[in-house]
Design an enzyme around this catalytic site. Sequence first.
Site, short mmCIF file in Angstrom:
data_model
loop_
_atom_site.label_atom_id
_atom_site.label_comp_id
_atom_site.label_asym_id
_atom_site.label_seq_id
_atom_site.Cartn_x
_atom_site.Cartn_y
_atom_site.Cartn_z
N TRP A 1 -110.36 -19.00 -19.55
CA TRP A 1 -109.46 -17.84 -19.54
C TRP A 1 -110.01 -16.68 -18.69
O TRP A 1 -110.14 -15.55 -19.15
CB TRP A 1 -109.20 -17.37 -20.97
CG TRP A 1 -108.55 -18.38 -21.86
CD1 TRP A 1 -108.42 -19.72 -21.64
CD2 TRP A 1 -107.96 -18.13 -23.14
NE1 TRP A 1 -107.79 -20.32 -22.70
CE2 TRP A 1 -107.49 -19.38 -23.64
CE3 TRP A 1 -107.79 -16.99 -23.91
CZ2 TRP A 1 -106.86 -19.51 -24.86
CZ3 TRP A 1 -107.16 -17.12 -25.15
CH2 TRP A 1 -106.69 -18.36 -25.61
N TYR B 1 -104.69 -30.29 -13.21
CA TYR B 1 -105.76 -29.33 -12.93
C TYR B 1 -107.05 -29.75 -13.64
O TYR B 1 -108.13 -29.80 -13.03
CB TYR B 1 -105.33 -27.94 -13.39
CG TYR B 1 -106.43 -26.91 -13.37
CD1 TYR B 1 -106.96 -26.43 -12.17
CD2 TYR B 1 -106.96 -26.42 -14.57
CE1 TYR B 1 -107.97 -25.49 -12.16
CE2 TYR B 1 -107.97 -25.48 -14.56
CZ TYR B 1 -108.48 -25.01 -13.36
OH TYR B 1 -109.48 -24.09 -13.36
#
Length: 296
Positions: free
Chosen positions: A154, A129
């Site tokens: 996040w 990723y």
Amino acid sequence: MQSFEIPEPILIFGANGQLGSAFSRLLGERAIALTRAEADLSRPESIVAALEKHQPRIVINAAAYTAVDLAEQEEYLAHRLNAEAPGTMARWCSGADAVFLQYSTDYVFSGEGDRPWREDDPACPLNAYGRTKLAGERLVMEAGGRSLIFRVSWVYSAHGKNFFNTMLRLGQERERLSVVADQHGAPSFATELAEHSLLALDRALRLPSFPRGIYHLCPSGETTWHGFASEIFKLARESGIPLKLTELKPIPSSEYPSPARRPANSRLNTAKIRALLGGPLPPWDNGLRRCMETLR
């Protein structure tokens, strides 16, 4: 939200995602928000067709392949969505003199040490990723033109699949939970990310020379996933959300193995974006309170 002097049309890719939904709510009828059904980012011709049809002045790419663990098996698809697609958008924008907003990730870094990462620190992703998002950054920068790349960390909202919603669900289903406590970063509420992105864009467009490049965009302060979960449950109880949870155990990453390695240090230095915005960013728990209020 304050009023911004941002030229239209504004085109958003990824309208159904966390960030895309936030932009759609903030911009309302000012934006053309496209879903995957309306623009298939795995096909360059579909991207170009959407851009040619709408002729946007601003392009916001809020779409991405975000299944971090699955990307270890599907890196080819993650690369197509996270690198090739934004590269196609950036090249079109460069040729059309449109402004392009792209989103990247703290996962482009190795996670070593405890110093917040600066934009010019060497990138060394630990997983597929991160590699595909880094490739996307490079293709966008190579395209030239007026582009802003925001590295975020996040991301969560009350919409979609994310840590916030997962914790709330598990807290209502289980009495005991174990959450990783040795990964450090700043949880970012999608609505606040969209708000600060638009403010940064507004400021950038007012400058004599457009300040293209990479910016770290996340709230102030830091926590761990365990600390984030603890605050989620604290605010949930204060909001009257019934929980079965009685024990939240901190554990090291070694006790929660996953196909993709995660960086231990996801702290991002935000001095550059603060200079552009002209002020500080709010603390991370401010966004969490705002997110919790949307559930009421």
